[in-house]
Design a protein around this motif. Structure first.
Motif, PDB file in Angstrom:
ATOM      1  N   UNK A 365     -20.363  15.921   4.303  1.00  0.00           N
ATOM      2  CA  UNK A 365     -18.988  16.200   3.759  1.00  0.00           C
ATOM      3  C   UNK A 365     -18.555  17.063   4.902  1.00  0.00           C
ATOM      4  N   UNK A 366     -17.145  16.842   5.227  1.00  0.00           N
ATOM      5  CA  UNK A 366     -16.362  17.391   6.262  1.00  0.00           C
ATOM      6  C   UNK A 366     -15.092  17.057   6.035  1.00  0.00           C
ATOM      7  N   UNK A 367     -14.200  17.933   6.887  1.00  0.00           N
ATOM      8  CA  UNK A 367     -12.851  17.858   6.824  1.00  0.00           C
ATOM      9  C   UNK A 367     -12.150  17.553   8.190  1.00  0.00           C
ATOM     10  N   UNK A 368     -11.111  16.611   8.055  1.00  0.00           N
ATOM     11  CA  UNK A 368     -10.490  16.144   9.254  1.00  0.00           C
ATOM     12  C   UNK A 368      -9.026  16.525   9.169  1.00  0.00           C
ATOM     13  N   UNK A 369      -8.484  17.260  10.263  1.00  0.00           N
ATOM     14  CA  UNK A 369      -7.167  17.543  10.166  1.00  0.00           C
ATOM     15  C   UNK A 369      -6.155  16.747  10.825  1.00  0.00           C
ATOM     16  N   UNK A 370      -5.047  16.972  11.094  1.00  0.00           N
ATOM     17  CA  UNK A 370      -3.898  16.382  12.108  1.00  0.00           C
ATOM     18  C   UNK A 370      -3.618  14.891  11.490  1.00  0.00           C
ATOM     19  N   UNK A 371      -3.513  14.728  10.065  1.00  0.00           N
ATOM     20  CA  UNK A 371      -2.809  13.535   9.713  1.00  0.00           C
ATOM     21  C   UNK A 371      -1.623  13.681   9.168  1.00  0.00           C
ATOM     22  N   UNK A 372      -0.784  12.465   9.520  1.00  0.00           N
ATOM     23  CA  UNK A 372       0.704  12.290   9.143  1.00  0.00           C
ATOM     24  C   UNK A 372       0.658  11.387   7.906  1.00  0.00           C
ATOM     25  N   UNK A 373       1.415  11.490   6.984  1.00  0.00           N
ATOM     26  CA  UNK A 373       1.615  10.294   6.220  1.00  0.00           C
ATOM     27  C   UNK A 373       2.937   9.784   6.365  1.00  0.00           C
ATOM     28  N   UNK A 374       3.103   8.564   5.941  1.00  0.00           N
ATOM     29  CA  UNK A 374       4.343   7.799   6.121  1.00  0.00           C
ATOM     30  C   UNK A 374       4.535   6.748   5.233  1.00  0.00           C
ATOM     31  N   UNK A 375       5.573   6.957   4.301  1.00  0.00           N
ATOM     32  CA  UNK A 375       5.767   6.105   3.026  1.00  0.00           C
ATOM     33  C   UNK A 375       6.897   5.056   3.155  1.00  0.00           C
ATOM     34  N   UNK A 376       6.594   3.846   3.008  1.00  0.00           N
ATOM     35  CA  UNK A 376       7.490   2.731   2.932  1.00  0.00           C
ATOM     36  C   UNK A 376       7.639   2.631   1.735  1.00  0.00           C
ATOM     37  N   UNK A 377       9.182   3.115   1.061  1.00  0.00           N
ATOM     38  CA  UNK A 377       9.407   3.173  -0.113  1.00  0.00           C
ATOM     39  C   UNK A 377      10.600   1.735  -0.617  1.00  0.00           C
ATOM     40  N   UNK A 378      10.324   1.089  -1.641  1.00  0.00           N
ATOM     41  CA  UNK A 378      11.310   0.248  -2.146  1.00  0.00           C
ATOM     42  C   UNK A 378      10.872  -0.388  -3.470  1.00  0.00           C
ATOM     43  N   UNK A 379      11.757  -0.555  -4.506  1.00  0.00           N
ATOM     44  CA  UNK A 379      11.408  -1.034  -5.678  1.00  0.00           C
ATOM     45  C   UNK A 379      11.274  -2.470  -5.509  1.00  0.00           C
ATOM     46  N   UNK A 380      11.760  -3.097  -4.334  1.00  0.00           N
ATOM     47  CA  UNK A 380      11.457  -4.652  -4.170  1.00  0.00           C
ATOM     48  C   UNK A 380      10.351  -4.890  -3.602  1.00  0.00           C
ATOM     49  N   UNK A 381       9.174  -4.008  -3.276  1.00  0.00           N
ATOM     50  CA  UNK A 381       7.978  -4.290  -2.420  1.00  0.00           C
ATOM     51  C   UNK A 381       7.336  -5.175  -3.410  1.00  0.00           C
ATOM     52  N   UNK A 382       7.243  -4.964  -4.797  1.00  0.00           N
ATOM     53  CA  UNK A 382       5.929  -5.669  -5.449  1.00  0.00           C
ATOM     54  C   UNK A 382       6.674  -7.233  -5.718  1.00  0.00           C
ATOM     55  N   UNK A 383       7.901  -7.413  -5.658  1.00  0.00           N
ATOM     56  CA  UNK A 383       8.266  -8.526  -5.971  1.00  0.00           C
ATOM     57  C   UNK A 383       8.317  -9.762  -4.642  1.00  0.00           C
ATOM     58  N   UNK A 384       8.158  -8.832  -3.504  1.00  0.00           N
ATOM     59  CA  UNK A 384       8.468  -9.761  -2.374  1.00  0.00           C
ATOM     60  C   UNK A 384       6.967  -9.979  -1.355  1.00  0.00           C
ATOM     61  N   UNK A 385       6.656 -10.983  -1.089  1.00  0.00           N
ATOM     62  CA  UNK A 385       5.481 -11.441  -0.521  1.00  0.00           C
ATOM     63  C   UNK A 385       5.557 -11.057   1.244  1.00  0.00           C
TER      64      UNK A 385
END
Ligand code: ASP
Length: 438
Positions: A365-385
């Motif tokens: 068990x350990x903790x790693x710091x220093x992470x950034x989260x980036x979100x790509x958001x869009x209602x159309x993501x699921x309908x597009x390949x």
């Protein structure tokens, strides 16, 4: 057509800005109900009236009130009244504040005076009635709004052609002034919009709308024209904030759209926040890219974890006991990660590790710091390949190492974890790589 209009702190910062707001109001007869914030910053380094009021309260209760802060607040309003050239009894209003300060003045009453005075002054300038939010907006014991609020709004405003309403506060179940959290005038705007069943809620601020990528990184990012309530929530949670997070809730069931407009650039059409998105999703599957730095990953490894029913629940229970809200819990058969803001786990890192160790005996068990989260958001993501493929390809081509991927089943967003130091590079890579989808 009926509109509720909300002007933020920068739009109310001084008399010149108030004149701009007046012009906006008078140019459209549908703009009848106006909610205002307290005067905000006029220039970098300036102070918001609400911040001064908080300071005044702190000084009073620590015995450090030497009159200076109230003087600053008074001269801020004095200047506005003078520059607008109106006859307004500011001395009378300030005398009430002074008197209350000698007693046990409640915090929420004091900090709400910025909006109260601003609305009264602006109403006097426009020649429109002032309608106090305290008489309409009612909070319940648990802090949520009482249903009667919307009837109160309607009853109070229905016979008025126009009204100026102070944002940020209402009254609690005890009848005393109660405020929303900071930036809460946006919520007041939504409440008035719903109560009056308007066609549109215009939120006038100092930006031209929601940007399609973190504007701190992409200086000339496209402005999003249409965004759904759900997308806005995802993007603002990930740092792309143009409005108070809770402002969408009162309007969700009504479908009343919100339009974000820029007081300094009224010719720009801004961003429309709607329940249902009218644009063809195949053309714009992605609405925006946002992100935040400062996350940690607590990783637990244990052979045969997948056979231990309740393992994950016990881990999350320990997080809950420490009052830590988590963001993601990616798992594989023998590894579970809990990702949360580093700040939240700062004070109890060792306890978390010891308690999980004692309860579940992991192999590692350990903790790693220093992470950034980036979100790509869009209602159309699921309908597009191909959107997810393009996201990963863009990041790989920029030579960025991916530390985590989380694409919820709803496919409203794809979240990528990268090193904090790669945050800016990742936003650039995604903005360029996804440009044609935006
Ligand atoms: N004046 C309050 C604040 O500064 C509320 C608002 O502006 O919406 O947070």
């Amino acid at each position: 057509m009926l509109k509720t209009v909300k002007f933020g702190g920068t739009s109310m910062a001084d008399a010149a800005m108030m004149r701009k707001c007046e012009k906006i109001l008078r140019s459209d007869p549908a703009r009848r109900y106006v909610v205002v914030s307290a005067p905000g910053k006029r220039f970098a380094g300036d102070e918001k009236v609400t911040d001064l009021l908080y300071r005044l309260y702190a000084e009073k209760y620590s015995g450090k009130d030497n009159g200076e802060t109230l003087e600053k607040i008074s001269s801020r309003f004095q200047e506005i009244v003078c520059d607008l050239g109106i006859s307004f009894d500011l001395a009378g209003e300030l005398a009430v504040i002074r008197r209350k300060l000698k007693e046990n003045v409640p915090l929420e009453w004091l900090i709400s005076r910025g909006e109260y005075l601003c609305a009264k002054i602006f109403a006097c300038y426009l020649g429109w009635p002032f309608a106090d939010a305290e008489k309409m907006i009612v909070f319940q014991e648990n802090g949520t709004l009482a249903e009667e609020t919307y009837d109160n709004v309607y009853a109070m405003l229905k016979d008025l052609d126009h009204a100026v309403i102070p944002g940020f506060y209402g009254r609690g179940p005890d009848g005393e002034v109660k405020t929303f959290t900071r930036g809460g005038s946006d919520v007041t705007g939504s409440v008035i919009a719903r109560g009056m069943r308007v066609d549109l809620y215009e939120n006038w601020t100092d930006v031209s709308g929601v940007k399609s990528a973190d504007p701190r990184v992409i200086k000339d990012a496209k402005t999003v024209r249409w965004i759904s309530y759900r997308e806005l929530r995802e993007l603002s949670y990930m740092g792309a904030s143009v409005m108070h997070e809770e402002a969408v809730f009162p309007l969700k069931k009504t479908g009343i759209p919100i339009c974000i407009r820029n007081t300094m650039a009224p010719e720009e059409e801004g961003t429309m926040i709607v329940a249902n998105y009218p644009v063809e999703r195949e053309k714009h599957p992605v609405t925006g890219i946002a992100g935040k730095k400062g996350f940690s990953n607590l990783q637990i490894e244990k052979a045969l974890m997948n056979t231990q029913i309740g393992f994950g629940a016990k881990v999350l229970d320990i997080f809950a006991k420490h009052g830590i809200s988590y963001e993601h819990t990616p798992t594989s058969i023998d590894i579970m990660s809990v990702i949360c803001e580093t700040l939240f786990m700062e004070s109890c890192r060792n306890e978390l590790i010891m308690e999980i160790d004692a309860a579940l005996h992991p192999d590692r068990i350990f903790i790693e710091d220093g992470m950034a989260l980036v979100a790509v958001v869009g209602e159309g993501i699921d309908a597009n390949v191909g959107v997810a493929a393009r996201v990963l390809q863009s990041i790989a081509e920029a030579g960025i190492n991916v530390r985590m991927i989380d694409a919820g089943c709803s496919e409203l967003n794809i979240i990528i974890g990268v090193n904090d130091t790669d945050y800016e590079k990742t936003i650039h890579a995604l903005y360029d790589g996804l440009y044609e989808f935006l």
